[in-house]
Design a protein around this motif. Structure first.
Motif, PDB file in Angstrom:
ATOM      1  N   ALA A 198       1.086  -0.931   0.559  1.00  0.00           N
ATOM      2  CA  ALA A 198       0.119   0.357  -0.163  1.00  0.00           C
ATOM      3  C   ALA A 198       0.993   1.355  -0.258  1.00  0.00           C
ATOM      4  N   ALA A 199       2.428   1.166   0.313  1.00  0.00           N
ATOM      5  CA  ALA A 199       2.906   2.417   0.452  1.00  0.00           C
ATOM      6  C   ALA A 199       3.758   2.772  -1.068  1.00  0.00           C
ATOM      7  N   VAL A 200       3.133   2.377  -1.988  1.00  0.00           N
ATOM      8  CA  VAL A 200       3.399   2.315  -3.686  1.00  0.00           C
ATOM      9  C   VAL A 200       2.319   2.991  -4.423  1.00  0.00           C
ATOM     10  N   LEU A 201       1.540   4.189  -3.555  1.00  0.00           N
ATOM     11  CA  LEU A 201       0.462   4.949  -4.582  1.00  0.00           C
ATOM     12  C   LEU A 201      -0.911   3.844  -4.043  1.00  0.00           C
ATOM     13  N   GLY A 202      -1.140   3.225  -3.011  1.00  0.00           N
ATOM     14  CA  GLY A 202      -1.956   2.693  -2.515  1.00  0.00           C
ATOM     15  C   GLY A 202      -2.333   1.519  -2.736  1.00  0.00           C
ATOM     16  N   HIS A 203      -1.624   0.958  -3.902  1.00  0.00           N
ATOM     17  CA  HIS A 203      -1.700  -0.244  -5.004  1.00  0.00           C
ATOM     18  C   HIS A 203      -0.638  -0.224  -5.899  1.00  0.00           C
ATOM     19  N   PRO A 204       0.273  -1.602  -5.738  1.00  0.00           N
ATOM     20  CA  PRO A 204       1.584  -1.761  -6.934  1.00  0.00           C
ATOM     21  C   PRO A 204       0.618  -1.575  -8.156  1.00  0.00           C
ATOM     22  N   ALA A 205      -0.553  -1.729  -8.160  1.00  0.00           N
ATOM     23  CA  ALA A 205      -1.057  -2.047  -9.828  1.00  0.00           C
ATOM     24  C   ALA A 205      -1.160  -0.365  -9.684  1.00  0.00           C
ATOM     25  N   GLU A 206      -1.435   0.463  -8.917  1.00  0.00           N
ATOM     26  CA  GLU A 206      -1.730   2.396  -9.333  1.00  0.00           C
ATOM     27  C   GLU A 206      -0.541   2.553 -10.254  1.00  0.00           C
ATOM     28  N   ALA A 207       0.773   1.857  -9.488  1.00  0.00           N
ATOM     29  CA  ALA A 207       1.744   2.418 -10.326  1.00  0.00           C
ATOM     30  C   ALA A 207       1.809   1.761 -12.157  1.00  0.00           C
ATOM     31  N   LEU A 208       1.820   0.633 -11.753  1.00  0.00           N
ATOM     32  CA  LEU A 208       1.534   0.064 -13.442  1.00  0.00           C
ATOM     33  C   LEU A 208       0.638   1.233 -13.862  1.00  0.00           C
TER      34      LEU A 208
END
Length: 260
Positions: A198-208
């Protein structure tokens, strides 16, 4: 009018990387450097590296966690390029003699099975194109003194790219709760930091999805087989000769790098 150009900036940053020397941020001498020009510098660096024989292996996201944004004094995520020359086999020592002042951070890593093209990409659609998820460690290495820079500076510098390694255990996205995926970052066996996906924009898929949409603005897409580093989950830790940095993930296994 500034004497700086995209070509000159690319040459300066490539020379700093080659010679293992840090320098002042570009914006100190090129105050008009904006994000659009910075991404053109980044693309020109990639073009020159590919011309020299490197191959694009994927993309990375930078500054996707609040911890990294606070540490680096910027307030927005960014995208950058990966090449095959940056990849380290799992367990291989990090060649510190080729780097300036490396630091290590844990990442959730995607491998793509399908092409992803924006605009309008969503996290759900992006995640459906992922064939496998891995533990990863990125060794970042800014060309700027003391890792001090503005957002255009770090974009031009390809988001402080250095090296990366990807853990061998592969999981399918649907097998994991990636937002809840916990990681412990250890330095020589001692826990230095911890975080969840969740530290990565709430979810890593959001970063993708963000990477797909940002690249679409430049007429680019993500290709099958590419690796995507979704962004550092914790603050980065320095890597010195003999230092061992390990990321222990709850569901993705463990990956380690060692300074050499």
């Amino acid at each position: 009018m500034s004497a700086w150009t995209v070509g000159r900036a690319a040459a300066e940053l490539l020379a700093a990387e080659r010679d293992r020397r840090d320098r002042a941020p570009l914006t100190g001498e090129w105050p008009d450097l904006d994000l659009a020009a910075a991404y053109r510098v980044q693309d020109e660096i990639l073009r020159r590296k590919c011309e020299a024989g490197e191959r694009v292996s994927g993309v990375k996201l930078g500054l996707t966690s609040r911890a990294k944004q606070r540490r680096m004094g910027v307030d927005a995520p960014l995208t950058a390029w990966l090449t095959d020359a940056m990849a380290l086999p799992e367990g291989a020592p990090v060649p510190l003699g080729e780097l300036i002042h490396p630091r290590v951070e844990p990442e959730i890593v995607f491998v793509l099975g399908d092409r992803l093209e924006g605009p309008g990409m969503t996290a759900g659609r992006a995640l459906a194109a992922v064939t496998s998820v891995h533990a990863g460690l990125e060794v970042i290495d800014s060309r700027y003194t003391d890792f001090r820079f503005t957002l255009p500076d770090v974009v031009a510098d390809n988001a402080s790219s250095g090296r990366y390694t990807v853990g061998a255990p592969a999981r399918r996205p649907r097998e994991l709760d990636l937002a809840a995926e916990e990681c412990l970052l250890e330095v020589d066996g001692e826990v230095a930091d911890r975080a969840t996906g969740a530290a990565v924009l709430g979810h890593p898929a959001e970063a993708l999805a963000l990477a797909v949409n940002v690249l679409a603005e430049r007429g680019r897409a993500l290709e099958p087989g590419w690796i995507v580093l979704t962004g550092g989950m914790t603050d980065a830790v320095p890597l010195a000769p003999g230092t061992r940095v390990t990321a222990r993930f709850a569901g993705l296994g463990t990956v380690t790098v060692r300074g050499s």
